[in-house]
Design a protein around this motif. Sequence first.
Motif, PDB file in Angstrom:
ATOM      1  N   THR A  64       0.885  -1.167   0.000  1.00 14.34           N
ATOM      2  CA  THR A  64       0.000   0.000   0.000  1.00 14.34           C
ATOM      3  C   THR A  64       0.920   1.213   0.000  1.00 14.34           C
ATOM      4  N   GLU A  72      -7.573  -1.124   5.038  1.00 18.61           N
ATOM      5  CA  GLU A  72      -7.207  -0.686   6.390  1.00 18.61           C
ATOM      6  C   GLU A  72      -6.093   0.354   6.380  1.00 18.61           C
ATOM      7  N   LEU A  73      -5.191   0.261   5.394  1.00 16.09           N
ATOM      8  CA  LEU A  73      -3.982   1.092   5.425  1.00 16.09           C
ATOM      9  C   LEU A  73      -4.073   2.374   4.603  1.00 16.09           C
ATOM     10  N   CYS A 113      -5.871   5.120   3.961  1.00 20.28           N
ATOM     11  CA  CYS A 113      -6.033   6.514   4.409  1.00 20.28           C
ATOM     12  C   CYS A 113      -4.809   6.994   5.185  1.00 20.28           C
ATOM     13  N   ASP A 114      -4.300   6.113   6.068  1.00 20.04           N
ATOM     14  CA  ASP A 114      -3.117   6.500   6.843  1.00 20.04           C
ATOM     15  C   ASP A 114      -1.910   6.720   5.932  1.00 20.04           C
ATOM     16  N   VAL A 115      -1.770   5.870   4.934  1.00 18.72           N
ATOM     17  CA  VAL A 115      -0.607   5.978   4.035  1.00 18.72           C
ATOM     18  C   VAL A 115      -0.680   7.274   3.226  1.00 18.72           C
ATOM     19  N   GLU A 128      -2.290  10.016   4.108  1.00 16.52           N
ATOM     20  CA  GLU A 128      -2.062  11.128   5.032  1.00 16.52           C
ATOM     21  C   GLU A 128      -0.573  11.279   5.340  1.00 16.52           C
ATOM     22  N   GLN A 129       0.074  10.143   5.559  1.00 14.77           N
ATOM     23  CA  GLN A 129       1.512  10.160   5.861  1.00 14.77           C
ATOM     24  C   GLN A 129       2.307  10.776   4.698  1.00 14.77           C
TER      25      GLN A 129
END
Length: 333
Positions: A16, A56-57, A59-61, A63-64
């Motif tokens: 991802t 699962e990953l 949105c965080d990826v 944003e990061q």
Amino acid sequence: MNRVRVLGIETSCDETAAAIVDDGRLVRSSVVASQADLHARYGGVVPEIASRAHVELICDVIEQSLVEAGSSFDELEAIAAVRGPGLAGALLVGVSAAKAISIARGLPYVGVHHHEAHLYAAMIEDPELEPPLVTLIVSGGHTLLVAMDDHGSYRVLGETVDDAAGEAFDKVARFLGLGYPGGPAIDRLAREEGDAEAIRFPRPMRGEGHDFSFSGLKTAVVQYVRKHPEADVADIAASFQAAVVDVLVDKLVGAARETGIDTIVAGGGVAANSALRARLVEVGAAGDLRVVLPGIALCTDNAAMVAAVAAYRLAADGPTPLEAPVVPNLRLV
Ligand code: KG4
Ligand code: ZN
């Protein structure tokens, strides 16, 4: 090209990834969340597990990637995602995220070809690099020899008639009990303990045109081990790897000679292989061919290459319609 900041997304297999790249060449951030641990105990990528992990990953990826670039959605000119080839359910996660952001923020969406992205990794490595190029794209799913005559203009010179190079690494590694993913495991063992000249495995289709075949080589390894159960695993790994590297380098250099194109480029996960890289560096040092090897993090799946190619595709073709579906077997040409 006008200054263009693109957010790229890659979810075609088991990584991802999201990245911010300016002007198709300057990487502001590149975030890769590998799922390798989730798939390792199954010995390969399980599509349903991959899709769920991407969900699962993702949105965080994303944003990061914005945080690491010190950027925000407001500063983006476009949003890109790989739309094929790859696993359908996995591709859908990245493409859906890209389309959602496109609609929410009023940004153009660019659907990208995964292999074309691998090819543009070299443009990031060398920001001055321009076609014509001869490129070898070697990954888990594909082995392609491509002449890039111009941006967006490709001729597929050769491809594998059976297994991809990375697939052969993964299958041989599994057979030797080295786990998943197999390429890095074989690379490490071969480098640290193996004798590449211990066993003379066949060089399939060497000297026979531009196509590749790796399934017979895999069978040759299996047969050798059945006959010589005492053989050293590191020597087998190193000898197998040497056979693959010989074929890849011969065909890449042969394609450059035949086309008269004097710059060669490699991309895709197998281009991270240390023996292949060492041989290509030798080819470059020999003088008449220029060799551009993307750094290892740019060879394996990442989103920087996606954002890079998207800048060119957007300038040349405009945005991709939001109706365009994911295409698991998307062709380059
Ligand atoms: O391009 P990639 O990350 O994903 C696909 O698009 O398939 O390539 C993954 C493939 C796997 O088969 C993996 O075993 C292989 O690249 N690979 C390597 C190495 N690192 C990754 N093969 C040989 N040596 C390596 N160091
Ligand atoms: Zn890939």
